[in-house]
Write an enzyme that holds these catalytic residues in place. Structure first.
Site, PDB file in Angstrom:
ATOM      1  N   HIS A   1     107.458  42.201  -6.122  1.00 42.37           N
ATOM      2  CA  HIS A   1     107.334  41.698  -4.761  1.00 42.37           C
ATOM      3  C   HIS A   1     106.651  42.767  -3.915  1.00 42.37           C
ATOM      4  O   HIS A   1     107.116  43.918  -3.846  1.00 42.37           O
ATOM      5  CB  HIS A   1     108.720  41.373  -4.197  1.00 42.37           C
ATOM      6  CG  HIS A   1     108.685  40.626  -2.905  1.00 42.37           C
ATOM      7  ND1 HIS A   1     108.471  39.256  -2.829  1.00 42.37           N
ATOM      8  CD2 HIS A   1     108.843  41.054  -1.629  1.00 42.37           C
ATOM      9  CE1 HIS A   1     108.507  38.881  -1.577  1.00 42.37           C
ATOM     10  NE2 HIS A   1     108.719  39.952  -0.823  1.00 42.37           N
TER      11      HIS A   1
ATOM     12  N   HIS B   1     103.749  39.115  -0.236  1.00 42.15           N
ATOM     13  CA  HIS B   1     104.383  38.536   0.955  1.00 42.15           C
ATOM     14  C   HIS B   1     103.692  39.095   2.194  1.00 42.15           C
ATOM     15  O   HIS B   1     103.863  40.268   2.538  1.00 42.15           O
ATOM     16  CB  HIS B   1     105.871  38.898   0.927  1.00 42.15           C
ATOM     17  CG  HIS B   1     106.655  38.443   2.096  1.00 42.15           C
ATOM     18  ND1 HIS B   1     107.923  38.913   2.377  1.00 42.15           N
ATOM     19  CD2 HIS B   1     106.367  37.552   3.084  1.00 42.15           C
ATOM     20  CE1 HIS B   1     108.387  38.337   3.460  1.00 42.15           C
ATOM     21  NE2 HIS B   1     107.454  37.521   3.914  1.00 42.15           N
TER      22      HIS B   1
ATOM     23  N   SER C   1     111.277  44.679  -5.028  1.00 43.29           N
ATOM     24  CA  SER C   1     110.348  44.879  -3.915  1.00 43.29           C
ATOM     25  C   SER C   1     109.944  46.337  -3.844  1.00 43.29           C
ATOM     26  O   SER C   1     110.793  47.220  -3.627  1.00 43.29           O
ATOM     27  CB  SER C   1     111.008  44.474  -2.594  1.00 43.29           C
ATOM     28  OG  SER C   1     110.225  44.925  -1.497  1.00 43.29           O
TER      29      SER C   1
ATOM     30  N   MET D   1     113.933  34.146   4.307  1.00 47.31           N
ATOM     31  CA  MET D   1     114.299  35.509   4.664  1.00 47.31           C
ATOM     32  C   MET D   1     115.774  35.545   5.040  1.00 47.31           C
ATOM     33  O   MET D   1     116.222  34.792   5.904  1.00 47.31           O
ATOM     34  CB  MET D   1     113.444  36.005   5.829  1.00 47.31           C
ATOM     35  CG  MET D   1     111.976  36.208   5.506  1.00 47.31           C
ATOM     36  SD  MET D   1     111.688  37.414   4.182  1.00 47.31           S
ATOM     37  CE  MET D   1     112.433  38.907   4.869  1.00 47.31           C
TER      38      MET D   1
ATOM     39  N   ASP E   1     114.910  36.696   0.074  1.00 44.37           N
ATOM     40  CA  ASP E   1     114.520  38.100   0.260  1.00 44.37           C
ATOM     41  C   ASP E   1     115.307  38.700   1.407  1.00 44.37           C
ATOM     42  O   ASP E   1     115.248  38.222   2.534  1.00 44.37           O
ATOM     43  CB  ASP E   1     113.016  38.164   0.559  1.00 44.37           C
ATOM     44  CG  ASP E   1     112.505  39.582   0.760  1.00 44.37           C
ATOM     45  OD1 ASP E   1     113.267  40.536   0.582  1.00 44.37           O
ATOM     46  OD2 ASP E   1     111.307  39.727   1.105  1.00 44.37           O
TER      47      ASP E   1
ATOM     48  N   MET F   1     102.777  44.586   5.542  1.00 44.66           N
ATOM     49  CA  MET F   1     103.146  44.605   6.961  1.00 44.66           C
ATOM     50  C   MET F   1     102.009  45.192   7.783  1.00 44.66           C
ATOM     51  O   MET F   1     101.372  46.160   7.351  1.00 44.66           O
ATOM     52  CB  MET F   1     104.421  45.436   7.158  1.00 44.66           C
ATOM     53  CG  MET F   1     105.596  44.971   6.327  1.00 44.66           C
ATOM     54  SD  MET F   1     107.063  46.001   6.637  1.00 44.66           S
ATOM     55  CE  MET F   1     108.207  45.316   5.437  1.00 44.66           C
TER      56      MET F   1
ATOM     57  N   MET G   1     103.423  39.684   5.762  1.00 43.72           N
ATOM     58  CA  MET G   1     104.103  39.735   7.059  1.00 43.72           C
ATOM     59  C   MET G   1     103.100  40.267   8.080  1.00 43.72           C
ATOM     60  O   MET G   1     103.218  41.381   8.595  1.00 43.72           O
ATOM     61  CB  MET G   1     105.356  40.607   6.964  1.00 43.72           C
ATOM     62  CG  MET G   1     106.453  39.952   6.148  1.00 43.72           C
ATOM     63  SD  MET G   1     107.896  41.012   5.914  1.00 43.72           S
ATOM     64  CE  MET G   1     107.372  41.899   4.437  1.00 43.72           C
TER      65      MET G   1
ATOM     66  N   ASP H   1     105.461  43.708  -0.241  1.00 43.55           N
ATOM     67  CA  ASP H   1     105.609  43.408   1.188  1.00 43.55           C
ATOM     68  C   ASP H   1     104.458  44.014   1.975  1.00 43.55           C
ATOM     69  O   ASP H   1     104.340  45.241   2.062  1.00 43.55           O
ATOM     70  CB  ASP H   1     106.930  43.964   1.714  1.00 43.55           C
ATOM     71  CG  ASP H   1     108.127  43.167   1.242  1.00 43.55           C
ATOM     72  OD1 ASP H   1     108.114  41.943   1.435  1.00 43.55           O
ATOM     73  OD2 ASP H   1     109.069  43.762   0.690  1.00 43.55           O
TER      74      ASP H   1
END
Length: 219
Positions: free
Chosen positions: A32, A65, A7, A136, A174, A36, A67, A34
Site C-alpha cells: 500500500h 492511494h 503500508s 478510511m 485502512d 500525500m 490522498m 500512500d
C-alpha cells in the site's frame, strides 16, 4: 483469503526496496503506497518517480492511494509509474466517474475512498464501475492513529452494498489496523487490511504478518 497490504508510509524511507522485500518474503499480498500532497492532507510523501523506482525492485502489486487534490489530473503519471490499483478520494475529485474510467482505460484497477465522516451513499452511483472501495478508519494524513470504532458500521454497510450491487468489488480498510482488531474488521466484511505501523514498527515483520494470518485463520 483476506489480503494483507503493508503500508510503506511507516517503513524506513531510506531503505524502501529492502523493506518491501522483507514484507513480501513474509507473505504480504500487496504494498500500500500512500501518496500525500500537503494540501488534501497535511503531509507530503511519494510521487511517481519514487513509485517507478521501487517498481523496478519487485513484482508485488502496488496499491496506490492518492490522498491528493484533483487526482484526475495525475492518473497517467501514476499509472505509468507502475501502479496496479489507483484509489482516489470522493472528497477530492469533482468528476469521479471520469477519473475512475480514466484509471481503467490505462489497464489499472480503479478504487474509490471515503474518509470517516463521508457517508457511504456518496459512492452508490459509482459502485458498479470500480474495482475497490477503501473505507478510511482514521482521518488520512498520518500513520500510527487509533482505529475509529464507529467505522465498523460503515464497513458492514459497505459489505452489504457490495454483495448486493457489485460483488466483484474488493472492500479495503485502512487505518489503525492491529493484531488486536484485525479479526473484528475482517468479520465486518473487509477483503484487504492495510497495516502500517503495526507491521513496520514491530521487531519482526515476518512474525507479525504470520500472526495476522493465524488470527485470521489463513494458515
Amino acid at each position: 483469503m483476506t489480503k494483507i497490504a503493508p503500508s510503506i508510509l511507516s517503513a524506513d524511507f531510506g531503505n524502501l526496496a529492502g523493506e518491501i522485500h522483507a514484507v513480501e518474503a513474509a507473505g504480504a499480498d500487496l504494498i500500500h503506497v500512500d501518496v500525500m500532497d500537503g494540501k488534501f492532507v497535511p503531509n507530503l510523501t511519494f510521487g511517481p518517480p519514487v513509485i517507478a523506482s521501487i517498481r523496478k525492485t519487485t513484482d508485488i502489486p502496488f496499491d496506490v492511494h492518492l490522498m491528493i487534490e484533483t487526482p484526475g489530473r495525475y492518473i497517467g503519471e501514476y499509472a505509468d509509474a507502475g501502479s496496479d490499483f489507483i484509489t482516489v478520494h470522493v472528497e477530492a475529485e469533482r468528476h469521479l466517474h471520469r477519473t475512475v474510467h480514466s484509471i481503467k482505460e490505462r489497464g489499472v484497477k480503479a478504487g474509490v475512498s471515503l474518509n470517516p465522516a463521508t457517508p457511504l451513499d456518496q459512492i452508490e452511483e459509482i459502485i458498479g464501475d470500480i474495482d475497490l472501495l477503501l473505507i478510511m478508519s482514521v482521518n488520512p494524513g498520518f500513520g500510527g492513529q487509533t482505529f475509529i470504532e464507529n467505522t465498523l458500521r460503515k464497513i458492514e454497510r459497505a459489505r452489504a452494498l457490495i454483495d448486493k450491487e457489485a460483488p466483484h468489488v474488493l472492500l479495503e480498510v485502512d487505518g489503525g489496523v492491529t493484531l488486536e482488531n484485525i479479526a473484528t474488521i475482517r468479520d465486518a466484511g473487509a477483503d484487504i487490511l492495510v497495516a502500517g505501523s503495526s507491521i513496520f514498527r514491530s521487531n519482526d515483520y515476518g512474525h507479525t504478518i504470520r500472526e495476522m494470518r493465524r488470527i485470521l485463520g489463513d494458515q
